[in-house]
Design a protein around this motif. Structure first.
Motif, short mmCIF file in Angstrom:
data_model
loop_
_atom_site.label_atom_id
_atom_site.label_comp_id
_atom_site.label_asym_id
_atom_site.label_seq_id
_atom_site.Cartn_x
_atom_site.Cartn_y
_atom_site.Cartn_z
N ASN A 1 -14.96 19.18 -0.09
CA ASN A 1 -13.90 19.35 -0.89
C ASN A 1 -13.36 18.09 -1.39
OD1 ASN A 1 -12.93 18.43 1.53
ND2 ASN A 1 -11.58 20.20 1.91
N GLY A 2 -13.85 16.81 -0.91
CA GLY A 2 -13.50 15.68 -1.16
C GLY A 2 -12.33 14.81 -0.19
N VAL A 3 -12.22 15.49 0.81
CA VAL A 3 -11.32 14.96 1.68
C VAL A 3 -11.90 14.06 2.76
CG1 VAL A 3 -9.93 15.77 4.07
CG2 VAL A 3 -9.74 16.97 2.12
N VAL A 4 -11.33 12.83 2.89
CA VAL A 4 -12.21 11.73 3.81
C VAL A 4 -12.28 12.31 5.02
CG1 VAL A 4 -11.95 9.39 4.54
CG2 VAL A 4 -11.52 9.90 2.15
N LEU B 1 -16.13 0.66 -0.89
CA LEU B 1 -15.04 -0.32 -1.57
C LEU B 1 -15.46 -1.52 -0.59
CD1 LEU B 1 -11.84 1.55 -1.64
CD2 LEU B 1 -13.64 1.16 -3.51
N VAL B 2 -15.39 -2.81 -1.34
CA VAL B 2 -15.78 -3.91 -0.88
C VAL B 2 -14.73 -4.93 -1.09
CG1 VAL B 2 -17.56 -6.02 -0.92
CG2 VAL B 2 -18.32 -3.64 -1.19
N ILE C 1 -4.64 0.73 5.77
CA ILE C 1 -4.00 1.37 4.67
C ILE C 1 -4.73 0.73 3.32
CG2 ILE C 1 -2.00 1.39 3.36
CD1 ILE C 1 -0.34 0.65 5.74
N VAL C 2 -5.17 1.88 2.64
CA VAL C 2 -5.77 1.60 1.19
C VAL C 2 -4.66 1.93 0.15
CG1 VAL C 2 -7.83 2.30 -0.17
CG2 VAL C 2 -7.82 1.92 2.41
N SER C 3 -4.50 0.95 -0.60
CA SER C 3 -3.24 1.46 -1.68
C SER C 3 -3.82 0.79 -3.00
CB SER C 3 -2.04 0.64 -1.11
OG SER C 3 -2.15 -0.68 -0.98
N GLY C 4 -2.95 0.96 -3.81
CA GLY C 4 -3.07 0.35 -5.22
C GLY C 4 -3.34 1.28 -6.56
N ARG C 5 -4.32 0.59 -7.38
CA ARG C 5 -4.57 1.49 -8.43
C ARG C 5 -6.17 1.14 -8.84
NH1 ARG C 5 -0.65 -1.49 -10.59
NH2 ARG C 5 -1.86 -2.53 -12.07
N PRO C 6 -7.04 1.99 -9.40
CA PRO C 6 -8.42 1.58 -9.49
C PRO C 6 -8.54 0.24 -10.00
CG PRO C 6 -7.87 3.98 -10.23
CD PRO C 6 -6.41 3.43 -9.97
N LYS C 7 -7.84 -0.38 -10.69
CA LYS C 7 -8.21 -1.66 -11.28
C LYS C 7 -7.44 -2.73 -10.29
CE LYS C 7 -9.21 -0.63 -15.73
NZ LYS C 7 -9.02 -0.85 -17.26
N LEU D 1 -9.28 8.43 -2.18
CA LEU D 1 -9.62 7.56 -0.61
C LEU D 1 -8.36 6.67 -0.32
CD1 LEU D 1 -12.69 5.41 -2.41
CD2 LEU D 1 -12.72 7.67 -0.76
N ARG D 2 -7.43 6.63 -1.27
CA ARG D 2 -6.03 5.96 -0.88
C ARG D 2 -5.35 6.87 0.32
NH1 ARG D 2 -1.66 4.68 -5.30
NH2 ARG D 2 -2.50 7.12 -5.80
#
Length: 107
Positions: A84-87, A68-69, A40-46, A27-28
């Motif tokens: 295949n997981g591609v957004v 994501l909320v 822009i979606v960034s960071g780590r899962p937590k 998703l990033r």
């Protein structure tokens, strides 16, 4: 293509979905919005963040492996992925902030 849509309210998931690293990795990235801005979606899962061009970044929590909320309940991101997981696209749902006496308040 990414579309934005208004919503009356957005609720935080309870309990929060624990997103796996590989799920978040898919998703990033950067997404072109229909209005010409960039998401822009960034960071780590937590510590996930989203930022729309011209706005401050906002912290996210996962509602599922593809939703994501924002912690402030002002935005929701729903990702549609190919097999295949591609957004393929993202639906950005937002709540217009409410102001009382010139200050933003949560709904």
């Amino acid at each position: 293509m990414t579309v934005t849509a208004p919503a009356a309210s957005i609720t935080l998931p309870a309990p929060v979905y624990v997103i796996a690293s590989r799920e978040f990795e898919s998703l990033r990235g950067q997404y072109a919005l229909a209005d010409g801005r960039t998401l822009i979606v960034s960071g780590r899962p937590k510590r996930m963040k989203a930022q729309i061009e011209g706005q401050l970044p906002t912290e996210l929590v996962a509602a599922s492996s593809s939703v994501l909320v924002a912690r402030n309940r002002q935005m929701s991101l729903s990702f549609r992925q190919a097999d295949n997981g591609v957004v393929r696209d993202v639906l950005v749902t937002y709540v217009k902030p409410v102001e009382v006496n010139g200050r933003r308040v949560s709904r």
